[in-house]
Design a protein around this motif. Sequence first.
Motif, short mmCIF file in Angstrom:
data_model
loop_
_atom_site.label_atom_id
_atom_site.label_comp_id
_atom_site.label_asym_id
_atom_site.label_seq_id
_atom_site.Cartn_x
_atom_site.Cartn_y
_atom_site.Cartn_z
N MET A 1 0.82 -1.19 0.00
CA MET A 1 0.00 0.00 0.00
C MET A 1 0.87 1.26 0.00
SD MET A 1 -3.11 0.99 0.01
CE MET A 1 -4.18 2.28 0.45
N LYS A 2 2.02 1.18 0.70
CA LYS A 2 2.91 2.34 0.75
C LYS A 2 3.42 2.70 -0.64
CE LYS A 2 6.31 1.99 3.75
NZ LYS A 2 7.21 1.94 4.90
N TYR A 4 1.87 2.40 -3.47
CA TYR A 4 0.82 3.10 -4.22
C TYR A 4 0.72 4.56 -3.80
CZ TYR A 4 -0.74 -1.46 -5.83
OH TYR A 4 -0.81 -2.70 -6.41
N VAL A 5 0.81 4.79 -2.50
CA VAL A 5 0.75 6.17 -1.99
C VAL A 5 1.96 6.95 -2.46
CG1 VAL A 5 0.75 7.58 0.11
CG2 VAL A 5 -0.66 5.51 0.00
N LEU A 6 3.13 6.33 -2.42
CA LEU A 6 4.34 6.99 -2.89
C LEU A 6 4.27 7.29 -4.38
CD1 LEU A 6 7.20 8.00 -2.26
CD2 LEU A 6 8.02 5.69 -2.75
N MET A 8 1.55 7.76 -6.17
CA MET A 8 0.58 8.84 -6.35
C MET A 8 1.18 10.18 -5.97
SD MET A 8 -2.34 9.95 -7.24
CE MET A 8 -3.78 8.95 -7.15
N ALA A 9 1.91 10.21 -4.87
CA ALA A 9 2.54 11.46 -4.43
C ALA A 9 3.57 11.94 -5.44
CB ALA A 9 3.19 11.27 -3.06
#
Length: 53
Positions: A1-2, A4-6, A8-9
Amino acid sequence: MKAYVLAMAMGLLVGVLYYLLNVKSPAPPYVALVGLLGMVVGEQLIPIIKAML
């Protein structure tokens, strides 16, 4: 999940930089999205085919 967030950021950061520097995207947005979709489908398809064989 990390991851995906990274991702996106980083994508948002690059988008903001493109806007601030007044740089046009190297590919039309829809073409780029279809290409990314193809990459994701291709990446997911290989394990499914291997499992079927």
